[in-house]
Design a protein around this motif. Structure first.
Motif, PDB file in Angstrom:
ATOM      1  N   ARG A 400     -50.728  32.452 -10.509  1.00 25.74           N
ATOM      2  CA  ARG A 400     -49.855  32.684 -11.665  1.00 25.74           C
ATOM      3  C   ARG A 400     -48.570  33.376 -11.235  1.00 25.74           C
ATOM      4  N   ARG A 404     -44.834  31.781 -11.597  1.00 27.42           N
ATOM      5  CA  ARG A 404     -43.757  32.416 -12.373  1.00 27.42           C
ATOM      6  C   ARG A 404     -42.498  32.626 -11.542  1.00 27.42           C
ATOM      7  N   SER A 405     -42.688  32.990 -10.282  1.00 29.05           N
ATOM      8  CA  SER A 405     -41.533  33.344  -9.456  1.00 29.05           C
ATOM      9  C   SER A 405     -40.899  32.146  -8.764  1.00 29.05           C
ATOM     10  N   PRO A 475     -39.572  36.835 -11.851  1.00 27.36           N
ATOM     11  CA  PRO A 475     -39.715  35.645 -12.707  1.00 27.36           C
ATOM     12  C   PRO A 475     -38.495  35.477 -13.590  1.00 27.36           C
ATOM     13  N   LYS A 492     -40.179  32.056 -20.326  1.00 29.74           N
ATOM     14  CA  LYS A 492     -40.754  32.550 -19.091  1.00 29.74           C
ATOM     15  C   LYS A 492     -42.024  31.783 -18.777  1.00 29.74           C
ATOM     16  N   LEU A 493     -42.145  31.313 -17.533  1.00 31.32           N
ATOM     17  CA  LEU A 493     -43.296  30.507 -17.146  1.00 31.32           C
ATOM     18  C   LEU A 493     -44.526  31.354 -16.946  1.00 31.32           C
ATOM     19  N   ASP A 494     -45.673  30.878 -17.433  1.00 31.23           N
ATOM     20  CA  ASP A 494     -46.946  31.585 -17.236  1.00 31.23           C
ATOM     21  C   ASP A 494     -47.702  30.945 -16.105  1.00 31.23           C
TER      22      ASP A 494
END
Length: 494
Positions: A400, A404-405, A475, A492-494
């Motif tokens: 995860r 995100r990053s 992120p 924001k991506l999970d």
């Protein structure tokens, strides 16, 4: 000596010992194959002689129950009494306890009973893969607990409080003894699953599994009790494909696994003399071959269910029938998964659905940790299980953090995203080999010894991904244009 111990511990029928002697296949595996082939041959009777339009629901319940009990005794002998003992205790709890607390009591009773059987097996038949009742009991535990939670939802909670999944599975009426024990012991899924939730089972018995998925042009009432039936799609082609795939997996397992035995990873020369690359390559190949045993059993069980009419899941856009409602594995989906999460969701899918229903959707905090904890306890008490699940939880969090990053930087074009997907797929293969070998060899110190001699390299990278990576590469949100282009919201991506 190990084979002799397994033979003594096994309590199933010895009627076909001569087949075992001739083939060299242990008698427990011979019995398993015979029972599954018989089940495959008898399953179509549900679609002919015992079709809902020709017979009552009680008759269909009784037919599945009697055959299930017969197969259970044939494969497990007097040990089969535990197959009845666990659900009987849980049924008493359901009948006598308040529905507000009944689901937790059932979960505790089932896990304690199952744990006692696990510990008994671990004491008297340590490390053996001899067929015994722990496998069916694990599936029965999933059934009784999922039913208890579904009854709790239906009897004590308002619909607006439930998730979509909980609304679908909620039960408002306590099953009769026949309905309950037929659900526990129906022969199609007794031996190795897949887990079938109660609502889907009752829909199958009543014939509503086809009615509720009728084509739009068909006018039927799936909630009525009338004998309205639509033209049912034939599962023959799907059953044939799954049966052939199952046999192919069995052949690959029997031919290739002896060339890459997983016990090799415990040998001192392998641990101390092989290079890190050689060790990882061997782990990836050996654990991949072990999985073919599960593919064989699950695909065959799925074929049996489909042959009886179980598992119908509506129609695709092109009009073809889907028979994947209770499929336990998507082989290509698992082997080509783009992330650890994607692969896990395609492996033992019934257990994933059960864990989501009983833990993940209900736990207020620590959802992932509690889900992995229940999964480990359900599997038993071999230390290797806990190493695998602890590592699995760690790498889930690490993946995860990486997603995100790193992932937003690859969303600028399809070619960049394809590169990212290939890299994550290959990384997932490496991680799977790294964390699952301990699940197979079961033992603690041999697993830890190998990890230490591999410098815990992936564990170190996972810790760095969770702690250092978010600091170095915070992120970020996808640009709105990229988000729209890729069909994703700018968030924001999970």
């Amino acid at each position: 000596m190990a084979e002799a111990v397994d033979y003594v511990y096994y309590d199933g029928s010895r009627l076909f010992s001569w087949v075992s002697d001739m083939s060299g296949i242990p008698v427990d595996q011979v019995n398993f194959v015979i029972s599954q082939f018989l089940a495959l041959g008898l399953a179509p009777l549900f679609r002919s002689v015992f079709h809902p339009s020709k017979t009552s629901a009680a008759t269909r319940h009784a037919f599945g129950l009697v055959l299930g009990l017969a197969f259970g005794y044939f494969c497990f002998g007097m040990q089969a009494v535990h197959l009845a003992g666990l659900p009987a205790l849980c049924y008493i709890v359901m009948r006598t306890q308040s529905p507000h607390v009944m689901q937790r009591t059932v979960l505790a009773v089932a896990l304690i009973y199952l744990s006692c059987i696990h510990l008994h097996r671990q004491k008297y038949d340590y490390g053996s893969y001899t067929l015994d009742i722990t496998g069916p009991l694990m599936v029965i535990t999933q059934k009784v607990t999922s039913l208890a939670f579904s009854l709790h939802d239906g009897l004590t909670r308002q619909e607006e409080e439930l998730t979509a999944n909980q609304k679908y599975h909620m039960i408002k009426k306590m099953p009769t003894a026949l309905e309950y024990f037929s659900y526990m012991f129906h022969f199609q899924a007794l031996m190795c699953g897949p887990v079938l939730f109660y609502r889907d089972y009752i829909d199958f018995i009543d014939g509503h599994n086809f009615l509720k998925h009728a084509p739009p042009s068909t006018s039927v009432d799936s909630n009525s009790n009338s004998k309205n039936f639509v033209l049912e799609p034939s599962p023959s082609l799907v059953v044939f494909k799954k049966f052939v795939s199952s046999m192919l997996c069995a052949l690959l397992f029997m031919v290739l696994l002896p060339k890459f035995p997983i016990t090799r990873v415990k040998e001192q020369d392998f641990v101390t003399e092989e290079s890190l690359v050689s060790k990882m390559s061997y782990l990836i190949v050996a654990t991949s071959l072990v999985r073919f045993k599960y593919y064989h059993a699950w695909l065959l069980a799925d074929a049996i269910c489909n042959a009886s009419g179980l598992g119908f899941n509506g129609y695709r856009k092109d009009g073809s029938a889907r028979w994947d409602l209770i499929s336990n594995v998507d082989v290509l989906g698992f082997e080509l998964g783009l992330s650890l999460r994607d692969s896990i969701e395609q492996w033992n899918k019934g257990t994933t659905r059960w864990l989501r229903m009983c833990v993940y959707e209900r736990a207020p905090r620590f959802k992932t940790v509690l889900t992995y904890a229940l999964s480990a306890l359900w599997h038993g008490f071999y230390p290797g299980y806990y190493l695998t699940f602890a590592s699995g939880a760690m790498f889930t969090f690490a993946s995860r953090a990486v997603r995100r990053s790193i992932r937003p930087y690859f969303m600028g074009s399809k070619s960049h995203k394809a590169v990212y997907d290939i890299l994550t797929m290959l990384t997932t293969r490496v991680v799977m080999g790294y964390i699952t070998f301990s699940f197979v060899i079961l033992e603690f110190w041999p697993s830890v010894n190998l990890y230490l001699n591999m410098y815990l390299w992936l564990h170190v990278l996972a810790v760095l991904a969770m702690t250092v990576l978010p600091v170095l590469i915070p992120p970020r949100r996808l640009p709105p244009a990229n988000a729209v282009a890729n069909g994703m919201p700018a968030k924001k991506l999970d």
